[in-house]
Design a protein around this motif. Structure first.
Motif, PDB file in Angstrom:
ATOM      1  N   ARG A 131       0.838  -1.190   0.000  1.00 27.86           N
ATOM      2  CA  ARG A 131       0.000   0.000   0.000  1.00 27.86           C
ATOM      3  C   ARG A 131       0.875   1.243   0.000  1.00 27.86           C
ATOM      4  NH1 ARG A 131      -4.898  -0.740   3.060  1.00 27.86           N
ATOM      5  NH2 ARG A 131      -6.000  -2.465   2.056  1.00 27.86           N
ATOM      6  N   ALA A 132       0.321   2.270  -0.563  1.00 30.12           N
ATOM      7  CA  ALA A 132       1.063   3.517  -0.554  1.00 30.12           C
ATOM      8  C   ALA A 132       0.965   4.174   0.816  1.00 30.12           C
ATOM      9  CB  ALA A 132       0.497   4.463  -1.605  1.00 30.12           C
ATOM     10  N   ASN A 133       1.857   5.058   1.073  1.00 25.79           N
ATOM     11  CA  ASN A 133       1.923   5.744   2.385  1.00 25.79           C
ATOM     12  C   ASN A 133       1.859   4.753   3.525  1.00 25.79           C
ATOM     13  OD1 ASN A 133       2.031   8.284   1.235  1.00 25.79           O
ATOM     14  ND2 ASN A 133      -0.177   8.318   0.985  1.00 25.79           N
ATOM     15  N   PRO A 134       2.851   3.899   3.606  1.00 29.77           N
ATOM     16  CA  PRO A 134       2.805   2.871   4.643  1.00 29.77           C
ATOM     17  C   PRO A 134       2.957   3.517   6.015  1.00 29.77           C
ATOM     18  CG  PRO A 134       4.914   2.866   3.566  1.00 29.77           C
ATOM     19  CD  PRO A 134       4.072   3.849   2.818  1.00 29.77           C
ATOM     20  N   LYS A 135       2.423   2.817   6.978  1.00 33.49           N
ATOM     21  CA  LYS A 135       2.467   3.359   8.330  1.00 33.49           C
ATOM     22  C   LYS A 135       3.793   2.985   8.973  1.00 33.49           C
ATOM     23  CE  LYS A 135      -1.916   4.498  10.052  1.00 33.49           C
ATOM     24  NZ  LYS A 135      -2.834   4.550   8.985  1.00 33.49           N
ATOM     25  N   MET A 136       4.808   3.592   8.485  1.00 31.13           N
ATOM     26  CA  MET A 136       6.095   3.374   9.108  1.00 31.13           C
ATOM     27  C   MET A 136       6.885   4.663   8.985  1.00 31.13           C
ATOM     28  SD  MET A 136       7.823   1.029   6.240  1.00 31.13           S
ATOM     29  CE  MET A 136       9.466   1.536   5.923  1.00 31.13           C
ATOM     30  N   GLY A 137       7.900   4.752   9.756  1.00 28.33           N
ATOM     31  CA  GLY A 137       8.700   5.962   9.713  1.00 28.33           C
ATOM     32  C   GLY A 137       8.269   6.922  10.808  1.00 28.33           C
ATOM     33  N   VAL A 138       9.046   7.940  10.947  1.00 27.07           N
ATOM     34  CA  VAL A 138       8.802   8.902  12.008  1.00 27.07           C
ATOM     35  C   VAL A 138       7.821   9.927  11.482  1.00 27.07           C
ATOM     36  CG1 VAL A 138       9.865  10.595  13.499  1.00 27.07           C
ATOM     37  CG2 VAL A 138      11.106   8.540  12.892  1.00 27.07           C
ATOM     38  N   GLY A 139       6.613   9.849  11.988  1.00 27.69           N
ATOM     39  CA  GLY A 139       5.576  10.704  11.448  1.00 27.69           C
ATOM     40  C   GLY A 139       5.345  11.970  12.232  1.00 27.69           C
ATOM     41  N   MET A 140       5.742  11.992  13.485  1.00 32.97           N
ATOM     42  CA  MET A 140       5.466  13.174  14.302  1.00 32.97           C
ATOM     43  C   MET A 140       6.741  13.615  14.983  1.00 32.97           C
ATOM     44  SD  MET A 140       1.930  13.186  16.041  1.00 32.97           S
ATOM     45  CE  MET A 140       0.903  11.949  16.435  1.00 32.97           C
ATOM     46  N   LEU A 141       6.988  14.900  14.855  1.00 38.35           N
ATOM     47  CA  LEU A 141       8.180  15.466  15.492  1.00 38.35           C
ATOM     48  C   LEU A 141       7.782  16.742  16.190  1.00 38.35           C
ATOM     49  CD1 LEU A 141      10.851  15.466  12.654  1.00 38.35           C
ATOM     50  CD2 LEU A 141      10.933  14.072  14.667  1.00 38.35           C
ATOM     51  N   ALA A 142       8.304  16.943  17.374  1.00 36.60           N
ATOM     52  CA  ALA A 142       8.014  18.210  18.035  1.00 36.60           C
ATOM     53  C   ALA A 142       9.152  18.545  18.976  1.00 36.60           C
ATOM     54  CB  ALA A 142       6.707  18.126  18.805  1.00 36.60           C
ATOM     55  N   PHE A 143       9.624  19.770  18.856  1.00 35.79           N
ATOM     56  CA  PHE A 143      10.638  20.251  19.784  1.00 35.79           C
ATOM     57  C   PHE A 143       9.959  20.905  20.961  1.00 35.79           C
ATOM     58  CE2 PHE A 143      14.915  19.855  18.326  1.00 35.79           C
ATOM     59  CZ  PHE A 143      14.816  19.628  16.970  1.00 35.79           C
ATOM     60  N   SER A 144      10.572  20.762  22.091  1.00 33.72           N
ATOM     61  CA  SER A 144      10.011  21.463  23.240  1.00 33.72           C
ATOM     62  C   SER A 144      10.360  22.938  23.129  1.00 33.72           C
ATOM     63  CB  SER A 144      10.564  20.887  24.532  1.00 33.72           C
ATOM     64  OG  SER A 144      11.906  21.270  24.687  1.00 33.72           O
ATOM     65  N   ALA A 145       9.640  23.734  23.910  1.00 32.25           N
ATOM     66  CA  ALA A 145       9.771  25.185  23.763  1.00 32.25           C
ATOM     67  C   ALA A 145      11.125  25.684  24.219  1.00 32.25           C
ATOM     68  CB  ALA A 145       8.667  25.887  24.544  1.00 32.25           C
ATOM     69  N   ASP A 146      11.729  24.973  25.171  1.00 33.30           N
ATOM     70  CA  ASP A 146      13.028  25.441  25.648  1.00 33.30           C
ATOM     71  C   ASP A 146      14.171  24.817  24.858  1.00 33.30           C
ATOM     72  OD1 ASP A 146      13.281  23.186  28.501  1.00 33.30           O
ATOM     73  OD2 ASP A 146      12.734  22.893  26.411  1.00 33.30           O
ATOM     74  N   ASN A 147      13.861  24.144  23.779  1.00 34.67           N
ATOM     75  CA  ASN A 147      14.884  23.605  22.892  1.00 34.67           C
ATOM     76  C   ASN A 147      15.676  22.463  23.503  1.00 34.67           C
ATOM     77  OD1 ASN A 147      15.921  23.674  20.373  1.00 34.67           O
ATOM     78  ND2 ASN A 147      17.524  25.157  20.830  1.00 34.67           N
ATOM     79  N   CYS A 148      15.141  21.871  24.552  1.00 35.23           N
ATOM     80  CA  CYS A 148      15.923  20.825  25.213  1.00 35.23           C
ATOM     81  C   CYS A 148      15.492  19.428  24.820  1.00 35.23           C
ATOM     82  CB  CYS A 148      15.775  20.950  26.724  1.00 35.23           C
ATOM     83  SG  CYS A 148      16.661  22.351  27.377  1.00 35.23           S
ATOM     84  N   PHE A 149      14.264  19.290  24.415  1.00 36.64           N
ATOM     85  CA  PHE A 149      13.771  17.944  24.165  1.00 36.64           C
ATOM     86  C   PHE A 149      13.124  17.865  22.793  1.00 36.64           C
ATOM     87  CE2 PHE A 149      14.598  16.733  28.363  1.00 36.64           C
ATOM     88  CZ  PHE A 149      14.232  17.777  29.184  1.00 36.64           C
ATOM     89  N   LEU A 150      13.145  16.653  22.294  1.00 39.91           N
ATOM     90  CA  LEU A 150      12.475  16.382  21.031  1.00 39.91           C
ATOM     91  C   LEU A 150      11.606  15.155  21.234  1.00 39.91           C
ATOM     92  CD1 LEU A 150      12.183  16.693  17.926  1.00 39.91           C
ATOM     93  CD2 LEU A 150      14.105  15.154  17.725  1.00 39.91           C
ATOM     94  N   ALA A 151      10.350  15.309  20.900  1.00 37.38           N
ATOM     95  CA  ALA A 151       9.448  14.169  21.021  1.00 37.38           C
ATOM     96  C   ALA A 151       9.166  13.634  19.632  1.00 37.38           C
ATOM     97  CB  ALA A 151       8.147  14.610  21.676  1.00 37.38           C
ATOM     98  N   THR A 152       9.286  12.331  19.483  1.00 42.25           N
ATOM     99  CA  THR A 152       9.063  11.731  18.173  1.00 42.25           C
ATOM    100  C   THR A 152       8.135  10.544  18.310  1.00 42.25           C
ATOM    101  OG1 THR A 152      10.897  10.187  18.356  1.00 42.25           O
ATOM    102  CG2 THR A 152      11.370  12.331  17.414  1.00 42.25           C
ATOM    103  N   LYS A 153       7.529  10.206  17.214  1.00 43.79           N
ATOM    104  CA  LYS A 153       6.680   9.025  17.193  1.00 43.79           C
ATOM    105  C   LYS A 153       7.023   8.250  15.938  1.00 43.79           C
ATOM    106  CE  LYS A 153       2.053   7.567  16.239  1.00 43.79           C
ATOM    107  NZ  LYS A 153       0.986   8.013  15.379  1.00 43.79           N
ATOM    108  N   ASN A 154       7.294   6.985  16.158  1.00 46.98           N
ATOM    109  CA  ASN A 154       7.590   6.098  15.042  1.00 46.98           C
ATOM    110  C   ASN A 154       6.295   5.376  14.682  1.00 46.98           C
ATOM    111  OD1 ASN A 154       8.576   4.302  13.222  1.00 46.98           O
ATOM    112  ND2 ASN A 154      10.015   3.314  14.622  1.00 46.98           N
ATOM    113  N   ASP A 155       5.866   5.554  13.449  1.00 44.91           N
ATOM    114  CA  ASP A 155       4.553   5.012  13.080  1.00 44.91           C
ATOM    115  C   ASP A 155       4.538   3.505  13.056  1.00 44.91           C
ATOM    116  OD1 ASP A 155       3.923   7.725  10.796  1.00 44.91           O
ATOM    117  OD2 ASP A 155       3.422   7.463  12.918  1.00 44.91           O
TER     118      ASP A 155
END
Lengths: 568, 425
Positions: B303-327
């Motif tokens: 299928r196209a657009n498979p549910k894999m890979g890092v789909g969500m990225l967000a840096f914290s406001a103080d630039n110290c943390f990065l939250a990621t989600k692996n699909d």
């Protein structure tokens, strides 16, 4: 000691019996010596007898004595008999003989001891070697088996390896194929996409035209009233000025951002530099100053002083402005050096600690790394120097061997000498041949002279005979006056011949004198050749004269002279 | 503000009291506040109408009709006085001005996920365009909508653009068929291009760090690559493996516990509270021992657009943390420490994560997984908060208040506001 065989050296005389017994028993068993010693001074007659009975009895004393004497003499000892061939025994000689025999016995015993010791040793060595041999054979067997096993494993692993390689190659080929497929498909897809997009764009354009053309009244904005701008300003017209201002603003924004970033980076740099300097100072403080080499120390001091000076200057001035390459490099280099030294020091300490753990640690034994390095450097320098010396020497040697002009001249001289020698040899041969020829000629001339002399003698005889004949004939004539003409004719003939003979003699003498007077030119074989030259002349003379007068008489000589002339 | 069917309801944040109700012509699909919070636009895509309401003057009204052109998207400009409407089929973007009633058109916009990007300070706008099978980016000055720069990009199919928070660098990335990220400066120069690999599927998500120092790229190979702003080169790679073996990461696992029911205490009919407590299961976080193996879902291959890979990225406001989600491991959130560039925390949930967002003020992450709990994480710890109420409240998305004191939790039909108590020191 118990192995000693009892040596049956026959007892010589009663006097020495005791001693003999004593010694032999001693050798037999030293432990029982004491008992024996006690026993000894009173040898029982029984022992004596038993002993004596072995060899010598009362009946055959003389025989035994003579036998002993014979044996001793054959062995090289002096006879035990007194000088005269009587039956009197020379006690002294007997005692001497006995003594010598005893010493011999000692020696032999010692030798035997040694031999037996050696024999034992050899025996034990043999055993040991046999054991070793057996063990080694076993080990060999084991290792052979191991080798076989390992070879087998190696073969298996190699075949596995080959298989894996093959698999890997196959996989790689497949991967390559797949990649090619992917790329070709990607290209195809792109192409298709572009085509579709173009179609789509066309549709859009069409739609756009339709939408724009329709002049929809619906497309409008209905606002109750205009809202003021957020910042309260009025809207501006779009002009070039505004465009320029936009550009300006954009660049301002960019520049401010870059400036900010640069400031940050400068701050960072300054901080890092500070940290590095601190680190350097700390490292320097850590290193103990004793173990440093004086060279390095001075270098470090220099470097330190330089950098410190620079840093001092830096500190004085504004740090941001002096971030030049040289200062940075100096700092980095000095830190690197210090770090290396620290590392060395730590390694040394580690070594020391490990050695200290293991056992006695002598400070002298510890060759510090720097000393080691110093020595190695020195050795390397020496090696270099030696190499250079060798090179120069080689060069000089080569120069000596291969000179430019001198050698060629020498060579030429050599060649000349060679030729000269060759020529000399030839000359020698030539002269030898000449000599031989001279000899032959001389012999021939001598023969010729002899012949001449003989001829002369013959002629003289002939003359004399003729004279006699003449006289006889004259005598006869006196008797008869009728027969004068033939006798006168004969007489005249005989006279002519005699005159001729005399003249030839004179000529001979003349020739000889002339020959003697004539001296040969400066030729090495002077006199010989001169004579050889002259004799043919003489011979020619003779031959000429002989030919004139009587060619028959000297045919051989003439031929010979001709031959000689030809040979000359 | 919230919309109910065709009505726009504006409430007060602190008290959720209804302030205003505005009726619209049709079902509202999209609402947006203007930047100065004076106006709200309501877009009705079906009808192609955008209505704007003023908060100060409830009588003021404005209606923008796109007519046959249709409406696909609508948004405010940063100054709050212009509305950008994207017509159907992405034919054009019309810029309607509320001040002057003038219209500007932007032709050939690109139909991609993030085709229009505004700088943080609102001065410039970047629009992705496509003409003749080639991608272009136009940069406009928002104050007078003048075209500043127009340049082409080297992408095959431009997928998205995003400004760095400092407004000087624009990141543009290609579609997932090709891994390519281009960085342009404000004046249109190509600063750098980054390509991690060639053939497998490429970039899935991109996020700038708030200080513009880092650019995080999440890709289909389940890795996040971080570029730094000095050299635009990769400084590190974050992997999202299915097993976590490092001892330094803390793994929080959500564990459900159903409360024990004592049959004696059961009364009939069951009281509301008791009923709730019966059915609602409590959950809390437990620290799992490393190594932990996470639930890995293999994507469907054809299928196209498979549910894999890092789909969500967000840096914290103080630039110290990065939250990621692996699909491909959809139940977990990975939190990375940017200062040390290491994995800090892994939050393993029971259900798929729907949304997470950082607190705009503090390093606090809120996430929701589609159940009625909102999960919070901060460096001090993490907790699960049950949304009280009857029935199910499936939180689908959440959004923080800009002050960081409250949060809106949205489900399909309802929403609720979650308030944080300020600790009085």
């Amino acid at each position: 000691m118990g192995d000693w065989k009892t040596i049956t050296v026959p007892v010589l005389s009663s006097d020495s019996k005791n001693i003999f017994q004593y010694t032999s028993e001693r050798r037999r068993s030293p432990t029982s010596m004491n008992s024996q010693v006690l026993r000894l001074p009173l040898p029982s007659s029984k022992n004596m007898h038993s002993f004596l009975s072995a060899f010598c009895t009362e009946e055959n004393i003389e025989q035994s004595i003579s036998y002993i004497d014979r044996e001793l003499t054959t062995l090289g000892f002096p006879s035990i008999y007194a000088e005269s061939k009587g039956k009197e025994l020379n006690l002294i000689s007997i005692i001497n003989c006995m003594n010598e025999l005893l010493t011999l016995q000692h020696k032999n015993l010692r030798a035997q001891e040694e031999v037996e010791m050696q024999h034992l040793k050899l025996g034990s060595d043999m055993d040991h070697l046999q054991n070793c041999y057996a063990k080694l054979k076993e080990q060999l067997e084991l290792s052979k088996r191991e080798i076989v096993g390992l070879q087998e494993r190696d073969r298996q692993l190699q075949s596995k390896n080959r298989n894996l390689h093959q698999l890997l190659k196959n996989e790689k080929d497949e991967v390559q194929k797949l990649q090619n497929i992917i790329s070709s498909r990607a290209i195809q897809h792109n192409h298709d996409m572009k085509r579709k997009e173009r179609e789509y764009n066309k549709l859009r354009e069409r739609l756009h035209q339709l939408v724009m053309n329709k002049k929809d009244k619906k497309i409008a904005m209905e606002v109750l009233n205009y809202v003021g701008r957020a910042d309260g300003k009025r809207g501006a017209w779009r002009t070039d000025k505004t465009e320029a201002r936009n550009e300006e603003e954009m660049y301002k924004v960019l520049l401010s951002d870059y400036e900010q970033r640069q400031k940050q980076l400068l701050l960072e740099n300054a901080e890092l530099k500070k940290v590095l300097q601190q680190m350097k100072k700390e490292i320097i403080s850590l290193l103990p100053p004793q173990k440093q080499k004086p060279k390095e120390r001075s270098e470090d001091r220099l470097v330190l002083s330089d950098t410190e000076e620079d840093i001092g200057e830096l500190n004085k001035e504004n740090m941001w402005e002096l971030s030049c390459e040289t200062v940075r490099e100096q700092l980095i280099n000095s830190i690197r050096k210090q770090w290396r030294m620290l590392k060395n020091h730590v390694e040394k300490l580690d070594n020391q600690v490990s050695r200290g753990h293991s056992g006695a640690w002598n400070e002298k034994d510890v060759i510090s790394r720097e000393d080691h390095e110093l020595e190695t450097e020195k050795l390397e320098l020496e090696i270099q120097q030696c190499k250079e010396m060798i090179k120069t020497q080689q060069q000089l040697l080569q120069q000596q061997l291969t000179c430019d002009d001198d050698t060629t001249l020498l060579l030429q001289d050599c060649y000349l000498l060679e030729e000269r020698e060759r020529l000399q040899e030839e000359w020698r041969l030539f002269r030898e041949q000449k000599k031989n020829f001279e000899k032959e000629r001389r012999s021939f001339t001598e023969a010729a002279i002899r012949l001449g002399l003989e001829r002369k003698a013959f002629e003289e005889d002939r003359g004399a005979w003729l004279k006699q004949q003449f006289l006889s004939m004259t005598a006869d004539c006196k008797h008869s006056e009728n027969v004068t003409t033939p006798s006168a004719f004969l007489r005249s003939k005989y006279l002519v011949q005699i005159i001729f003979l005399h003249s030839s003699d004179q000529d001979n003498r003349l020739v000889k004198s002339t020959s003697q007077q004539r001296k040969p030119p400066s030729v090495l074989n002077g006199p010989v050749s001169a004579e050889s030259c002259q004799t043919p002349h003489y011979i020619t003379h003779n031959s000429v004269e002989s030919k004139e007068t009587a060619g028959d008489s000297m045919p051989n000589l003439g031929e010979e002279s001709d031959d000689k002339e030809e040979t000359e | 503000a919230s919309c109910v069917q065709h009505r726009l309801v504006v409430r007060d944040v602190s008290s959720l009291q209804v302030r205003q109700i505005y009726p619209c012509l049709d079902q509202i699909q999209y609402i947006e506040w203007s930047s100065d919070s004076l106006f709200i636009l309501c877009a009705m895509y079906k009808r192609g109408i955008v209505q704007v309401w003023s908060l100060e003057q409830p009588d003021w009204h404005c209606k923008i009709d796109e007519g046959s052109a249709g409406l696909v998207a609508s948004c405010w400009s940063p100054d709050g006085r212009h509305i950008l409407n994207t017509t159907e089929f992405h034919l054009r973007i019309t810029v309607w001005s509320l001040c002057t009633k003038s219209v500007s058109y932007i032709k050939y916009p690109k139909a991609c996920q993030q085709g229009v990007a505004f700088t943080k300070d609102g001065r410039y706008m970047a629009v992705a365009e496509r003409r003749d099978c080639k991608d272009f980016i136009s940069i406009f000055v928002c104050s007078n909508w003048q075209l500043l720069r127009h340049f082409d990009t080297e992408t095959q199919d431009l997928f998205g653009i995003e400004w760095a928070p400092n407004g000087c660098v624009l990141a543009a990335w290609d579609s997932c068929l090709e891994y390519k990220l281009l960085l342009y400066s404000l004046d249109g120069r190509l600063l750098s291009s980054y390509r991690a690999y060639e053939w497998p599927l490429g970039i899935k998500s991109v996020a700038w760090s708030p200080s513009s120092q880092f650019l995080a790229i999440g890709s289909f190979d389940e890795k996040v690559r971080i570029l730094n702003h000095v050299t635009w080169k990769k400084i590190t790679e974050f992997e999202h493996p299915a097993t976590i073996a490092s001892k330094k990461t803390i793994v929080y696992k959500e564990v459900e516990k159903s409360p024990s029911i004592e049959t004696e205490r059961l009364t009939f009919p069951p009281t509301g509270a008791l009923a709730c407590s019966l059915f609602s299961t409590r959950s809390k976080y437990e620290i799992s021992e490393v190594p932990v193996s996470l639930q890995y879902i293999k994507p469907v291959a054809d299928r196209a657009n498979p549910k894999m890979g890092v789909g969500m990225l967000a840096f914290s406001a103080d630039n110290c943390f990065l939250a990621t989600k692996n699909d491909s491991i959809p139940n977990t959130v990975w939190i990375w420490d940017i200062r040390k560039l290491k994995l800090l925390v892994v939050l393993e949930q029971l259900c798929t994560i729907q949304c997470f967002q950082w607190d705009p003020r503090q390093p606090r992450l809120a996430l929701c997984t589609g159940n009625s709990r909102v999960y919070l994480w901060s460096p001090t710890g993490c907790m699960a908060v049950q949304v009280p109420g009857e029935g199910d409240f499936q939180i689908v998305s959440l959004s923080w208040h800009s002050s960081g004191d409250s949060m809106v939790l949205l489900s399909k039909d309802n929403f609720c506001v979650c308030y944080f108590k300020r600790e009085e020191i």
